[in-house]
Scaffold this motif. Structure first.
Motif, PDB file in Angstrom:
ATOM      1  N   LEU A 155       0.825  -1.208   0.000  1.00  0.00           N
ATOM      2  CA  LEU A 155       0.000   0.000   0.000  1.00  0.00           C
ATOM      3  C   LEU A 155       0.861   1.261   0.000  1.00  0.00           C
ATOM      4  O   LEU A 155       0.580   2.226  -0.715  1.00  0.00           O
ATOM      5  N   ASP A 156       1.915   1.246   0.793  1.00  0.00           N
ATOM      6  CA  ASP A 156       2.830   2.393   0.831  1.00  0.00           C
ATOM      7  C   ASP A 156       3.445   2.624  -0.541  1.00  0.00           C
ATOM      8  O   ASP A 156       3.533   3.764  -1.020  1.00  0.00           O
ATOM      9  N   SER A 157       3.850   1.552  -1.198  1.00  0.00           N
ATOM     10  CA  SER A 157       4.483   1.663  -2.503  1.00  0.00           C
ATOM     11  C   SER A 157       3.513   2.157  -3.569  1.00  0.00           C
ATOM     12  O   SER A 157       3.891   2.954  -4.433  1.00  0.00           O
ATOM     13  N   VAL A 158       2.284   1.678  -3.523  1.00  0.00           N
ATOM     14  CA  VAL A 158       1.279   2.095  -4.513  1.00  0.00           C
ATOM     15  C   VAL A 158       1.083   3.612  -4.470  1.00  0.00           C
ATOM     16  O   VAL A 158       1.006   4.278  -5.511  1.00  0.00           O
ATOM     17  N   ILE A 159       1.024   4.170  -3.270  1.00  0.00           N
ATOM     18  CA  ILE A 159       0.825   5.613  -3.118  1.00  0.00           C
ATOM     19  C   ILE A 159       1.991   6.394  -3.738  1.00  0.00           C
ATOM     20  O   ILE A 159       1.791   7.321  -4.532  1.00  0.00           O
ATOM     21  N   HIS A 160       3.227   6.023  -3.372  1.00  0.00           N
ATOM     22  CA  HIS A 160       4.396   6.747  -3.873  1.00  0.00           C
ATOM     23  C   HIS A 160       4.561   6.583  -5.382  1.00  0.00           C
ATOM     24  O   HIS A 160       4.910   7.542  -6.078  1.00  0.00           O
ATOM     25  N   THR A 161       4.307   5.390  -5.890  1.00  0.00           N
ATOM     26  CA  THR A 161       4.466   5.156  -7.329  1.00  0.00           C
ATOM     27  C   THR A 161       3.417   5.924  -8.121  1.00  0.00           C
ATOM     28  O   THR A 161       3.728   6.518  -9.165  1.00  0.00           O
ATOM     29  N   ALA A 162       2.170   5.922  -7.630  1.00  0.00           N
ATOM     30  CA  ALA A 162       1.110   6.658  -8.319  1.00  0.00           C
ATOM     31  C   ALA A 162       1.424   8.159  -8.381  1.00  0.00           C
ATOM     32  O   ALA A 162       1.218   8.807  -9.412  1.00  0.00           O
ATOM     33  N   LEU A 163       1.933   8.694  -7.294  1.00  0.00           N
ATOM     34  CA  LEU A 163       2.299  10.115  -7.269  1.00  0.00           C
ATOM     35  C   LEU A 163       3.496  10.399  -8.182  1.00  0.00           C
ATOM     36  O   LEU A 163       3.551  11.432  -8.845  1.00  0.00           O
ATOM     37  N   ASN A 196       4.179  14.998  -3.196  1.00  0.00           N
ATOM     38  CA  ASN A 196       5.090  13.851  -3.104  1.00  0.00           C
ATOM     39  C   ASN A 196       5.953  13.919  -1.850  1.00  0.00           C
ATOM     40  O   ASN A 196       6.162  12.902  -1.169  1.00  0.00           O
ATOM     41  N   ALA A 199       3.865  13.182   1.177  1.00  0.00           N
ATOM     42  CA  ALA A 199       3.584  11.745   1.248  1.00  0.00           C
ATOM     43  C   ALA A 199       4.808  10.992   1.765  1.00  0.00           C
ATOM     44  O   ALA A 199       4.685  10.043   2.548  1.00  0.00           O
ATOM     45  N   ALA A 203       4.809   8.946   5.198  1.00  0.00           N
ATOM     46  CA  ALA A 203       5.199   7.540   5.167  1.00  0.00           C
ATOM     47  C   ALA A 203       6.353   7.274   6.123  1.00  0.00           C
ATOM     48  O   ALA A 203       6.407   6.224   6.774  1.00  0.00           O
TER      49      ALA A 203
END
Length: 317
Positions: A155-163, A196, A199, A203
Motif C-alpha cells: 500500500l505504501d508503494s502504490v501511493i508513492h508510485t502513483a504520485l 510527493n 507523502a 510515510a
C-alpha cells in the motif's frame, strides 16, 4: 495532458552514482556480483534450513524465513540492473523500468519495517509472556502478521508510485543515485513536488518511525523483564535470543532514516551512492551472517543437512 506529454518525453534516466568510476568498472562488476551471489546463497540456505528442520518450525524462524525472502527480493530489484549497466558500460534505465524498480523497492522497504516490528513482538511474547507464548504466537496469529506486513509495504508503494508517475521532468533525466527511488526523482522533477514530499514525510512517520517505535516499546518491556532475571546465565540466554534481531533493527532503521529523511539540500553524489549501496545492497547480505553467526540452532540444522548429504554421497551406487 500537457504535463503527462512532457513526462513521456523522458524515455530513460541516467544514473550518475558510478559516473566518476572509469577504470574500476570491472572490479565493481565482480564486487557486486560476489555480493549478490552471497546474498542469494546465504538467504537461500537459511530459508531452506527453516523449511527442512522441524526444530526451526517456530514463530521466530517463520518470520526469519520471510525476512530471507525479502532480502533476496531487495537485492534482485537493484543489483542485476547495476551489473547489466557495468557490463554494457552504460548506466541507464528506461522510464517504465524505473517506475517498476521504485515500486518494488518501496514495497520491500515498507514490508521489512513491518516485519521487523512483528519479530520484535515475537521476542516480547517469548521473554515477557513465556507461559502464554504458544497462544500469543500461534499460527493463526503469525500468518496474519506476516501477510499484513506485505500488504503494509504494498500500500505504501502504490501511493508513492502513483504520485511519481504524475511528475514531469522536462528533459531532465540524470539521477544522482544508483537506482530509482523517490528522493532522487523528486530532485530532478520540474513539476510541483509538494504532495510527493508530504507523502514521503507521512510515510516516514507511519511506515518507518511508527514501526520503529513499536520495536522500541517491545524492547523496553524485554529489557525490563531481562533485568528482573536473577542469574547472569539466565540474563545472557534471554538477551541472546533477541540480540541478532536488535542488531538488524539498528542497522536497517538507521540506514532507512538516513536514506529517506535527508536534508533539503541532499547529500553529495559520493555520500548518496555509499548510503544507497549500504541500505539496499550490503544490508541484505549481512542479515544471514548476523542471524547464523552465533545462532546454535541454525548451525546445528546446517550440520544436520550437510551430514545427511554426506551420508547420501557415501552410499554405494
Amino acid at each position: 495532458m500537457e504535463g503527462r506529454n512532457q513526462t513521456l518525453l523522458v524515455t530513460e534516466f541516467i544514473f550518475l552514482g558510478f559516473s566518476g568510476v572509469h577504470k574500476g568498472q570491472s572490479f565493481l562488476f565482480l564486487l557486486f556480483l560476489a555480493i549478490y551471489l552471497f546474498t542469494l546463497v546465504g538467504n537461500g540456505v537459511i530459508f531452506t534450513l527453516i523449511q527442512l528442520d522441524s526444530r526451526l518450525h517456530s514463530p521466530m524462524y517463520f518470520f526469519l524465513s520471510h525476512l530471507s525472502c525479502l532480502d533476496v527480493c531487495y537485492s534482485s530489484v537493484t543489483i542485476p540492473k547495476i551489473l547489466a549497466n557495468f557490463w554494457h558500460q552504460r548506466h541507464t534505465i528506461s522510464y517504465n523500468q524505473c517506475m517498476v524498480q521504485m515500486f518494488l523497492l518501496m514495497t520491500f522497504a515498507g514490508t521489512e519495517c513491518a516485519l521487523l516490528a512483528a519479530m520484535a513482538y515475537d521476542r516480547y511474547a517469548a521473554i515477557c509472556q513465556p507461559l502464554r507464548y504458544a497462544h500469543l504466537m500461534s499460527r493463526s496469529v503469525c500468518v496474519p502478521l506476516a501477510t499484513t506486513s506485505w500488504i503494509w509495504g504494498l500500500l505504501d508503494s502504490v501511493i508513492h508510485t502513483a504520485l511519481s508517475t504524475n511528475l514531469t521532468f522536462c528533459g531532465a533525466n540524470q539521477i544522482h543515485h544508483i537506482f530509482c527511488d523517490v528522493p532522487p526523482l523528486l530532485q530532478i522533477a520540474c513539476s510541483d513536488t509538494y504532495v510527493n514530499e508530504m507523502a514521503l514525510h507521512v510515510a516516514s512517520v507511519f511506515v518507518s518511525l511508527g514501526t520503529f517505535l513499536l520495536v522500541v516499546v517491545s524492547y523496553i518491556f524485554i529489557l525490563s523483564a531481562i533485568l528482573r532475571i536473577r542469574s547472569n546465565t539466565g540474563r545472557r540466554k534471554a538477551f541472546s535470543t533477541c540480540a541478532a534481531h536488535l542488531v538488524v533493527v539498528i542497522i536497517y532503521f538507521g540506514m532507512a532514516n538516513v536514506n529517506y529523511n535527508r536534508p533539503s539540500t541532499g547529500y553529495s553524489l559520493e555520500v548518496d551512492t555509499l548510503i544507497s549501496t549500504l541500505y539496499c545492497i550490503v544490508i541484505p547480505m549481512l542479515n544471514p551472517v548476523i542471524y547464523s553467526l552465533r545462532n546454535k540452532e541454525v548451525k546445528e540444522a546446517l550440520r544436520k543437512v550437510l551430514g545427511g548429504l554426506k551420508k547420501g554421497s557415501d552410499l554405494p551406487h
